[in-house]
Scaffold this motif. Structure first.
Motif, PDB file in Angstrom:
ATOM      1  N   THR A   1      20.096-110.128 -65.952  1.00  9.37           N
ATOM      2  CA  THR A   1      19.829-111.476 -66.271  1.00  9.37           C
ATOM      3  C   THR A   1      20.761-112.462 -65.370  1.00  9.37           C
ATOM      4  O   THR A   1      20.252-113.295 -64.648  1.00  9.37           O
ATOM      5  CB  THR A   1      20.187-111.751 -67.705  1.00  9.37           C
ATOM      6  OG1 THR A   1      21.467-111.235 -68.194  1.00  9.37           O
ATOM      7  CG2 THR A   1      19.065-111.035 -68.429  1.00  9.37           C
ATOM      8  N   ILE A   2      22.023-111.895 -64.996  1.00  7.73           N
ATOM      9  CA  ILE A   2      23.081-112.694 -64.463  1.00  7.73           C
ATOM     10  C   ILE A   2      22.537-112.525 -62.865  1.00  7.73           C
ATOM     11  O   ILE A   2      22.466-113.506 -62.144  1.00  7.73           O
ATOM     12  CB  ILE A   2      24.283-112.098 -64.456  1.00  7.73           C
ATOM     13  CG1 ILE A   2      24.932-112.558 -65.754  1.00  7.73           C
ATOM     14  CG2 ILE A   2      25.278-112.848 -63.349  1.00  7.73           C
ATOM     15  CD1 ILE A   2      26.236-111.817 -66.054  1.00  7.73           C
ATOM     16  N   GLY A   3      21.980-111.238 -62.507  1.00  5.79           N
ATOM     17  CA  GLY A   3      21.530-111.186 -61.321  1.00  5.79           C
ATOM     18  C   GLY A   3      20.260-111.963 -60.857  1.00  5.79           C
ATOM     19  O   GLY A   3      20.169-112.778 -59.773  1.00  5.79           O
ATOM     20  N   ASP A   4      19.430-111.993 -61.658  1.00  3.44           N
ATOM     21  CA  ASP A   4      18.284-112.934 -61.540  1.00  3.44           C
ATOM     22  C   ASP A   4      18.737-114.428 -61.363  1.00  3.44           C
ATOM     23  O   ASP A   4      18.140-115.220 -60.400  1.00  3.44           O
ATOM     24  CB  ASP A   4      17.392-112.913 -62.711  1.00  3.44           C
ATOM     25  CG  ASP A   4      16.489-111.541 -62.461  1.00  3.44           C
ATOM     26  OD1 ASP A   4      16.525-110.937 -61.556  1.00  3.44           O
ATOM     27  OD2 ASP A   4      15.573-111.301 -63.465  1.00  3.44           O
ATOM     28  N   THR A   5      19.680-115.063 -62.095  1.00  5.96           N
ATOM     29  CA  THR A   5      20.008-116.509 -62.060  1.00  5.96           C
ATOM     30  C   THR A   5      20.825-116.653 -60.760  1.00  5.96           C
ATOM     31  O   THR A   5      20.385-117.525 -60.143  1.00  5.96           O
ATOM     32  CB  THR A   5      20.846-116.575 -63.424  1.00  5.96           C
ATOM     33  OG1 THR A   5      20.375-116.517 -64.449  1.00  5.96           O
ATOM     34  CG2 THR A   5      21.543-118.005 -63.124  1.00  5.96           C
ATOM     35  N   LEU A   6      21.791-115.548 -60.463  1.00  4.26           N
ATOM     36  CA  LEU A   6      22.304-115.889 -59.048  1.00  4.26           C
ATOM     37  C   LEU A   6      21.447-115.720 -57.973  1.00  4.26           C
ATOM     38  O   LEU A   6      21.460-116.498 -57.131  1.00  4.26           O
ATOM     39  CB  LEU A   6      23.246-114.595 -59.186  1.00  4.26           C
ATOM     40  CG  LEU A   6      24.304-114.737 -57.702  1.00  4.26           C
ATOM     41  CD1 LEU A   6      25.433-113.606 -58.409  1.00  4.26           C
ATOM     42  CD2 LEU A   6      23.692-114.068 -56.817  1.00  4.26           C
ATOM     43  N   GLY A   7      20.333-114.823 -58.008  1.00  6.28           N
ATOM     44  CA  GLY A   7      19.227-114.723 -57.063  1.00  6.28           C
ATOM     45  C   GLY A   7      18.544-115.755 -56.882  1.00  6.28           C
ATOM     46  O   GLY A   7      18.328-116.316 -55.811  1.00  6.28           O
TER      47      GLY A   7
END
Length: 413
Positions: A83-89
């Protein structure tokens, strides 16, 4: 030559016009009387903590960990790397969902991605890298080359510049398995031409892994649009994740089903809790997770990513360019008479978020400045780096830092 008053007045005028100036108050220890720091010029090595992150971590310790205990894994923590990865992405590196994960150190993620890439390139025997890439990158690739019987093809790099597309074109070929370069050079701040270098590498059949440690959160990144295969980057610099906060990795969607990461752990399995006798990798980006994710270490970066989402990377980049232009102008005027040279590209389009200033006394200057609560950092040969984090650094702070360098040089030379 302008006077110090002119420089200070200019800095204050720039701050008054800066649309990102209000974000500075969201960082702890900034203009609140609680810190003795005169100028923090090392945001490209370790960013300041945000006030929101201090509250978030305290709340997590009491309510999340303390209140939910192990239930937190089912409720949120198992999916947090993604979830953090997608937001950062979405907001920082230009990646669609399902391609970015958070976890492990930069070193470990670089190893996983590079090793997976070369293992997938059957029959290709070379890794291309440059002599001035960050030590971790060089050391990791040296180890992989020895493990897999591969050859390292080196691009000789000027420490005041970086790797140009024509240099890559001169060394890639039918034996190139992987090209590994940094988007922003850690010493000079040189900003590489990612789309063109990626195109050149792909034309030879190679995969490309980009190190985004010195660009994520400072320079716009568009991994999907640029056709990048793999990327890794840290989160404790411009993303303010805190000392040792976990890095992120990116794997292009089309490669998820073909790359096998080398550190097989239970958290990367297709069914994490099956705990069967054999490892079956998850079909998704989860396959690049190995062990239990460092949940506490992931918390702080969320608040800076949220700020970037609020203002947008174009605004961050505009502020970064303005800060580095101002720092170079100050260096020319205040430090040039001492023989200081700018060891970073003067062309903004080829420069990242930091500026390196060279002089034989810079190691001693850096030590003297730290004693005076002015904090840049030092990199050989003879380079004082000024890291200007766009969300937390002001123009006045930049002026006071460069003026302190002048004063230290005057005393030491």
């Amino acid at each position: 030559m302008t006077t110090p008053t002119d420089h200070l007045a200019a800095a204050r005028a720039f701050d008054a016009m800066d649309p990102l100036a209000p974000f500075r108050a969201r960082f702890a220890g900034v203009d609140d009387g609680a810190s003795d720091i005169v100028a923090y010029l090392d945001g490209n090595s370790l960013g300041r903590p945000t006030r929101a992150s201090i509250e978030r971590i305290n709340r997590f310790l009491v309510d999340g960990w303390g209140g939910r205990l192990i239930r937190g894994w089912d409720e949120e923590w198992m999916e947090l790397p993604f979830t953090i990865g997608d937001t950062l992405g979405e907001h920082v590196i230009g990646a669609a969902p399902g391609q970015t994960f958070v976890g492990d150190s930069t070193t470990v993620i670089l190893y996983k991605l590079a090793r997976a890439a070369v293992d997938a390139q059957t029959g290709r025997t070379e890794i291309v890298l440059d002599t001035d890439n960050f030590p971790t990158d060089r050391y990791v690739l040296d180890g992989i080359a020895r493990e897999r019987g591969l050859t390292l093809r080196w691009i000789e790099t000027d420490t005041s510049a970086g790797v140009a597309p024509e240099q890559v074109a001169a060394v890639v070929g039918p034996q190139t398995a992987l090209v590994v370069l940094s988007h922003v050079a850690y010493r000079s701040g040189y900003l590489a031409d990612v789309p063109e270098i990626t195109r050149i590498a792909h034309a030879s059949g190679a995969l490309v892994l980009w190190d985004l440690c010195h660009s994520a959160g400072s320079v716009p990144v568009e991994l999907d649009d640029w056709g990048v295969d793999l990327a890794a980057g840290c989160t404790y610099k411009y993303l303010n994740g805190g000392p040792g906060s976990p890095a992120f990795g990116y794997v292009r969607e089309g490669l998820l089903g073909t790359l096998t990461q080398p550190i097989q752990g239970w958290m990367g399995a297709a069914d994490v809790f099956a705990m069967g006798p054999e490892y079956t990798p998850a079909p998704s980006i989860r396959r690049f997770i190995s062990g239990t994710p460092p949940i506490v270490g992931m918390l702080a970066m969320q608040d800076t990513v949220a700020m970037i989402a609020e203002c947008g990377m174009p605004a961050v980049r505009a502020k970064s360019v303005a800060l580095t232009e101002f720092a170079i102008a100050l260096a020319d005027d205040l430090l040039g008479p001492f023989g200081v040279t700018v060891a970073s590209p003067r062309q903004a389009a080829r420069r990242g978020g930091h500026v390196t200033l060279n002089h034989p006394a810079m190691r001693q200057v850096t030590a003297a400045l730290w004693e005076r609560d002015v904090i840049p950092d030092y990199r050989d040969p003879n380079g004082l780096r000024i890291g200007l984090s766009p969300l937390s650094t002001s123009f006045e702070e930049t002026y006071r830092g460069v003026a302190a360098v002048r004063d230290a040089l005057a005393e030491l030379t």
